[in-house]
Design an enzyme around this catalytic site. Structure first.
Site, mmCIF file in Angstrom:
data_model
loop_
_atom_site.group_PDB
_atom_site.id
_atom_site.type_symbol
_atom_site.label_atom_id
_atom_site.label_comp_id
_atom_site.label_asym_id
_atom_site.label_seq_id
_atom_site.Cartn_x
_atom_site.Cartn_y
_atom_site.Cartn_z
ATOM 1 N N ASP A 276 30.654 43.738 43.549
ATOM 2 C CA ASP A 276 31.235 43.443 42.247
ATOM 3 C C ASP A 276 30.430 42.284 41.631
ATOM 4 O OD1 ASP A 276 32.762 43.503 39.974
ATOM 5 O OD2 ASP A 276 34.688 43.551 40.999
HETATM 6 C C1 BGC Z 1 34.964 43.884 37.569
HETATM 7 C C2 BGC Z 1 34.520 45.310 37.812
HETATM 8 C C3 BGC Z 1 33.535 45.723 36.755
HETATM 9 C C4 BGC Z 1 32.375 44.756 36.787
HETATM 10 C C5 BGC Z 1 31.272 45.091 35.811
HETATM 11 C C6 BGC Z 1 33.807 42.951 37.374
HETATM 12 O O1 BGC Z 1 34.210 41.696 36.952
HETATM 13 O O2 BGC Z 1 35.771 43.470 38.651
HETATM 14 O O3 BGC Z 1 35.630 46.170 37.822
HETATM 15 O O4 BGC Z 1 33.114 47.041 36.966
HETATM 16 O O5 BGC Z 1 32.859 43.459 36.481
HETATM 17 O O6 BGC Z 1 31.648 44.836 34.522
#
Ligand code: BGC
Length: 734
Positions: A276
């Site tokens: 993530d």
């Molecule tokens: C979130 C994800 C997301 C990623 C990219 C993160 O902060 O937890 O769900 O896909 O950002 O934007």
């Protein structure tokens, strides 16, 4: 370098898009030629600008073979420009463009929790396919969706992004979304790669606080939190995303049990795992690594193949390799997985996007229709007394109140891709258009909104109510800051002065219908007791007003069902229908017995149970029949009953099948959903609805953590919510 040269290179290596042995050979050939830095480049994903532009440094990195993927870079022109830089690199490895297409790219669909409330996986699949088509036209070949985290805590803002609390519904919706995005082959046509996230148990954050620690037993992981992920993997999800959170002492991004043992080992997942956003770097905050090198080492060792945004692989892995702290084979395996998905996505053969193709695809009329249809089917009618809804024949003048009624951006919900508020039909516009067609007058008074505001004017709303035949209040949450990521709430009551607005409107004595736009259950005790009708709209997307107009004026009947239990109070959380019985359950014959598992100041039950939702009609379900009373553990059972529409309008009912194993080697939930069917019936019509359950789906993980179906006695219910229903019994035999 061009498409043609690349295709030649690919074909010389014996590659075709569909032959995986050849694909692996092609990958072998590439890996053999890659420098360590080029390998690390494939594992690096960097963020573009929020508006879709690449950053200038991306071009140099891509040309140097030092970038594998981006997120947020989008648009055919922008992605083609950056892709060209990657294709000009020494080995001509294309970039994979990712984006959070969570409930639509430009045409915005209802939020995933609303989609789940439709209990209509076919439609959810079509919505995902439409989102994929729009994405692909804009150069996006990979979505960070579906979010398949089970959520039992409505304080957690991200509950809106998933399918709610139930592993079965969650699995059905997970598979539907993966199929919708990817089709059978995501190299082709208008499909894109999916990403099941956040692996795992991110939704179990303590106290519902985003990013917080989760402590979940292995059995609960395997029986409750894992199933939607497993189904997503079985449906072919190309990628997984590791969770931010600490699970039982090991953060998702350093959790080799989750990634290597369960996902890639037990389940045989051969796609790649992306971290993530900066979650590799956050391993230092977690206290799992002392520095960047330690964090990179821990994540690579755990099997996180691609690093999102932080740059600790690129900065440290070469030194770690030199010191023998990561094995070359581990690095190669990560690179192989990334290249495999790029191949499967068709990027080597076709890295570019037809220039300007967006205009033919975005906001196509059929996508808008689909969005409206899913929105209509996602609405859940929580209360309706004295025929408050739909708008009756005697109504000549309606007051609409509430800032959310006119808020187009809010109607789109929290992750609205490239959606634009100006595309959206607000609730007020939709209601006004439909009222005009019927010759009904609409007045609008803002009254109050989710955030207390100097323009709040409760008394103006109250006096306007006096002149109306029906009052429609639109209240709820502002998804720009109250829903989705980093939007946990400790207080679930209506924010700002919205509750005050409802009381003032009700004091007019006029029938009051409350339309709720929220991404989670809110405290609706007052509305439940005092409003005539309560209709949950979630965040309906681009066609919000059209769908709300159709439901409010009775062109369609609401027929969605709750994908989450709706608490009476924050103090009950977590409250979910598939809980255990315990040794001292409340005895219905003696509910006041103090020494039972209960509150002294509230019932245990939620305000509205999982699976609940009314319609404008009324249904009966009678005559339960089971195909057999004993079934082998490898067999299947079929249950059927007669569903009759006894009301005056066409409407849908969702027939739900639940089971409970009465005694087993480990304690079992008091009910578990195992099948459902949404059925449309004309007034006066009846249909025998039949649902089938394979017994292998009735198992659980025993004390040895092995999955088994234990012989024994089961209760089965066929009903229209997780409470009550027609009850039968059967025995599973060896
Ligand atoms: C979130 C994800 C997301 C990623 C990219 C993160 O902060 O937890 O769900 O896909 O950002 O934007």
């Amino acid at each position: 370098m061009t498409k043609i040269l690349l295709a030649v290179l690919f074909l010389c290596a014996g590659g075709t898009a569909s032959a995986s042995v050849d694909q692996e050979k092609f990958i072998d050939g590439l890996i053999a030629r890659m420098t360590p830095q080029e390998k690390l480049g494939q594992l690096q994903q960097l963020d573009g600008e929020a508006d879709g532009h690449a950053r200038s440094e991306h071009y140099g990195l891509a040309r140097g073979g030092l970038l594998g993927s981006t997120l947020n870079v989008r648009g055919s022109t922008e992605t083609n420009k950056l892709q060209q830089a990657a294709m000009d690199s020494r080995l001509h490895i294309p970039l994979l463009f990712g984006f959070d297409v969570i409930h639509g790219y430009r045409t915005i669909f209802p939020v995933p929790l609303g989609g789940a409330a439709s209990f209509d996986p076919g439609l959810v699949e079509r919505a995902a396919a439409a989102a994929a088509a729009e994405s692909r036209a804009c150069g996006v070949r990979w979505t960070f969706s579906p979010m398949v985290d089970i959520a039992r805590d409505p304080r957690w803002g991200r509950i809106v992004e998933g399918a709610g609390e139930d592993p079965y519904l969650g699995s059905v919706m997970a598979a539907a979304q993966v199929r919708g995005y990817q089709g059978g082959d995501y190299s082709r046509g208008s499909r894109i790669a999916a990403c099941a996230k956040h692996w795992a148990a991110y939704g179990a954050a303590e106290a519902g606080r985003d990013y917080n620690t989760a402590e979940v037993s292995e059995r609960t992981l395997r029986d409750v939190y894992f199933p939607p992920f497993k189904t997503a993997a079985e449906a072919g999800a190309a990628t997984f995303m590791s969770a931010f959170a600490d699970l039982n002492g090991t953060p998702g991004t350093a959790n080799s049990w989750l990634i290597r043992d369960v996902l890639k080992g037990e389940w045989g997942f051969d796609g790649f795992v992306v971290s993530d956003y900066t979650s590799v770097a956050e391993l230092i905050n977690h206290g799992i690594a002392a520095d960047g090198a330690g964090a990179a080492r821990a994540a690579i060792a755990a099997g996180v193949d691609m690093e999102m945004v932080s740059r600790l692989y690129a900065g440290n892995a070469a030194a770690l390799l030199a010191k023998g702290l990561i094995a070359p084979a581990q690095l190669d395996e990560a690179v192989r997985r990334v290249l495999r998905i790029k191949l499967r996505a068709g990027l080597f053969e076709d890295p570019f996007t037809p220039a300007g193709g967006e205009k033919d695809v975005l906001l196509k009329p059929e996508f808008l229709d689909l969005s409206r249809l899913l929105a209509e089917r996602s609405f859940v009618l929580l209360k309706n007394e004295r025929g408050t809804l739909p708008v009756g024949r005697t109504v000549k003048r309606i007051l609409v109140a509430g800032a959310l009624a006119g808020d187009k951006a809010a109607a789109l919900g929290p992750w609205s891709g490239d959606g634009s508020a100006s595309d959206a039909v607000s609730i007020l516009e939709g209601l006004s258009a439909r009222a005009a067609e019927k010759g009904i007058m609409i007045d609008y008074v803002r009254g109050a909104g989710p955030k207390a505001d100097l323009s709040d004017d409760i008394s103006a709303a109250a006096s306007a109510a006096a002149g109306a035949d029906l009052v429609i209040a639109v209240v709820g949450e502002d998804p720009s800051y109250m829903n989705g990521e980093a939007a946990s709430r400790a207080d679930l009551s209506l924010s700002g002065r919205q509750q005050e607005l409802l009381r003032a409107l009700a004091a007019s004595g006029k029938p009051l219908a409350v339309l709720l736009m929220s991404g989670r259950p809110l405290d609706m005790n007052w509305a439940d007791a005092n409003a005539g009708a309560l209709l949950q709209l979630w965040f309906p997307g681009t066609m919000a007003g059209k769908a709300a107009g159709a439901a409010v004026f009775g062109d369609v009947s609401p027929g969605g069902k709750l994908p989450v239990s709706w608490p009476r109070s924050v103090g009950q959380i977590p409250v979910y229908y598939n809980h255990k019985n315990g040794g001292r359950p409340v005895d219905p014959a003696n509910p006041e017995n103090r020494y039972a598992s209960r509150y002294i100041d509230l019932p245990n039950s939620p305000l509205y149970p999982f699976g609940y939702g009314l319609t404008y009609s009324s249904f009966t379900l009678t005559g339960l029949e089971l195909s057999r009373s004993t079934v082998t553990v490898s067999g299947k059972i079929e249950a059927s009953a007669l569903l009759s529409n006894k009301g005056a309008v066409r409407a849908d009912e969702v027939v739900q099948l639940y089971v409970r194993q009465l005694s087993a080697g480990v304690t079992r939930p008091v009910r578990e959903l195992k099948a459902f069917k949404r059925v449309t019936l004309e007034p006066g019509a009846s249909q025998r609805v039949s649902l089938e359950v394979p017994l292998p789906a009735l198992g659980f993980h025993g004390t040895d953590m092995k999955y088994r179906v234990e012989p024994g006695e089961f209760t089965l219910w066929l009903g229209t919510s997780s409470e009550g229903g027609l009850e039968g019994r059967f025995y599973a035999i060896p």
